[in-house]
Design an enzyme around this catalytic site. Structure first.
Site, PDB file in Angstrom:
ATOM      1  CG  ASP A   1      -2.126   0.659   0.830  1.00 54.45           C
ATOM      2  OD1 ASP A   1      -2.174   1.811   0.843  1.00 54.45           O
ATOM      3  OD2 ASP A   1      -3.282  -0.113   0.980  1.00 54.45           O
TER       4      ASP A   1
ATOM      5  CG  HIS B   1      -5.518   3.462   0.932  1.00 50.42           C
ATOM      6  ND1 HIS B   1      -4.993   2.331   0.785  1.00 50.42           N
ATOM      7  CD2 HIS B   1      -6.721   3.586   0.576  1.00 50.42           C
ATOM      8  CE1 HIS B   1      -5.797   1.426  -0.035  1.00 50.42           C
ATOM      9  NE2 HIS B   1      -7.051   2.519   0.024  1.00 50.42           N
TER      10      HIS B   1
ATOM     11  CB  SER C   1      -9.527   0.355  -0.151  1.00 57.57           C
ATOM     12  OG  SER C   1      -8.646   0.508  -1.186  1.00 57.57           O
TER      13      SER C   1
END
Length: 404
Positions: free
Chosen positions: A159, A190, A349
């Site tokens: 990520d 994120h 996600s």
């Protein structure tokens, strides 16, 4: 055998792609960049000979050419290898690519493309996803879990990196690999959010798991070549450290459907490595996206608190490629503004790390188990008949089996 990149990572700034906007192939292709996959049975000697041939072909074709871009003259930039997956990526001119296609050891050539994280900001105040994953109805308000909580397991978070100083991680973050630059922190948020859902003390499914940061984005998008570079490192690290029965890879990202990704996920699976991936937020069949469409990966769709598949322009992808659903709407987790910061996000996600965390939780509770056995157990525990608007997806809601 490992074939890591020896040259610098791609130094290219790529725009964030709005998830609600239609994206054409032309908009996500990286001009002059390619990923070349070799045949699974290629020998070490043949690999070395091939790379010599590539350098010779490329040098000949770019000699005295003034009409080529900087990308086209770059040559080999990254090399990948685990199990029977052998590939490399870089910048080449069209004439070189035409010649490479004719080599007997070349299996497939694809243009490099942009991959993105798969989240949308929302304004929720409660980590309802934990209650969902510990309830047969999917809508409990509290989280019931065994105190083993993923102890002695590893979750590799491919990520944007992880803010390892965040209090929620209690020192359980390890920096594994940075495929982008030498900035070992999360500047996008994120990856920290995803890691928080997998294993933070307040918002995590597996609260005692070790989280391994594998940074492949600086921001919310990057090239397929760089993502595979991080995946390559993660698979090799898991195998080298004998962690196949206690480690999982989470990839809350996606891009265009890719046969190269299909082969990479298959090779990882054959090496004993389990990957959990996001279905995508295009409200389209997940079979059109990678790595979502790879059958060996656990592909996770996004369910709302009312147990309906998240719909709309940025709705959860669907169809036979989607293996299981988990909470992915209004998910509160760790963020990067400070060591106590949090944020609520929505998207597949956010759904995928619930399942990656559940993989670690199951192994922590029931003991180390193979990728195949873990997937079977994950599906065995899942609750059918709860998620609505499946649109051909598997009828499974992720559940930790606590009995409630």
């Amino acid at each position: 055998m490992q074939y890591f990149a020896r040259l610098a990572a791609l130094a290219i700034t790529l725009p964030f792609l709005a998830l609600s906007a239609p994206i054409t192939k032309e908009e996500v292709v990286v001009p002059g960049k390619y990923i070349i996959q070799l045949r699974p049975d290629v020998s070490i000697a043949a690999l070395a000979a091939h790379h010599n041939t590539v350098r010779e072909i490329h040098a000949r074709n770019i000699l005295n050419r003034r009409d080529l871009t900087a990308s086209e003259v770059g040559g080999v930039e990254n090399e990948y290898g685990f199990g029977d997956f052998h590939a490399y990526s870089g910048g080449f001119d069209a004439a070189t690519i035409d010649e490479l296609r004719k080599l007997p050891e070349v299996l497939n050539i694809e243009e490099d493309t942009i991959m993105t994280t798969l989240e949308i900001e929302t304004q929720s105040e409660s980590p309802w996803g934990l209650g969902s994953i510990s309830s047969k109805s999917g809508n409990a308000s509290d989280y019931l879990y065994d105190s083993s909580a993923g102890l002695s397991t590893y979750a590799y978070v491919v990520d944007t990196g992880i803010r390892d100083t965040h209090v929620e991680f209690e020192g359980r973050v390890q920096w594994g690999y940075n495929a982008v630059n030498d900035v070992n922190t999360d500047n996008a948020g994120h990856g920290t959010h995803v890691a928080g859902t997998i294993g933070s003390r307040t918002y995590g499914v597996a609260k005692k798991a070790t989280l391994v940061a594998v940074k492949i984005f600086e921001g919310n998008s990057g090239t397929t070549a760089t993502v595979i570079k991080g995946f390559d490192w993660a698979v090799n690290d898991i195998v080298a450290k004998n962690r196949t029965s206690v480690a999982v890879i989470n990839m809350s990202l996606g891009g265009l459907g890719s046969t190269t990704w299909d082969a990479a996920i298959t090779a990882a699976w054959n090496a004993g490595v389990l990957a959990v991936v996001a279905a995508g937020n295009e409200n389209t069949p997940a079979s059109t996206r990678s790595p979502a469409r790879s059958p060996e990966a656990v592909c996770v769709g996004n369910v709302q608190s009312d147990m309906r598949r998240f719909d709309g322009l940025s709705g959860s992808n669907y169809g036979p490629a989607v293996d299981i659903f988990a909470a992915g709407t209004g998910i509160l987790s760790a963020w990067i503004g400070s060591d106590t910061d949090t944020r609520s996000l929505t998207g597949t996600s956010m759904a995928a790390p619930h399942v990656a965390g559940l993989v670690s939780y199951i192994r922590g509770l029931e003991g180390p188990m193979s990728a195949e056995k873990t997937k079977e157990r994950l599906y065995e525990l899942a609750i059918p008949g709860v998620v609505q608007d499946l649109r051909g997806s598997a009828d499974r809601l992720a559940y930790n089996g606590n009995g409630r």
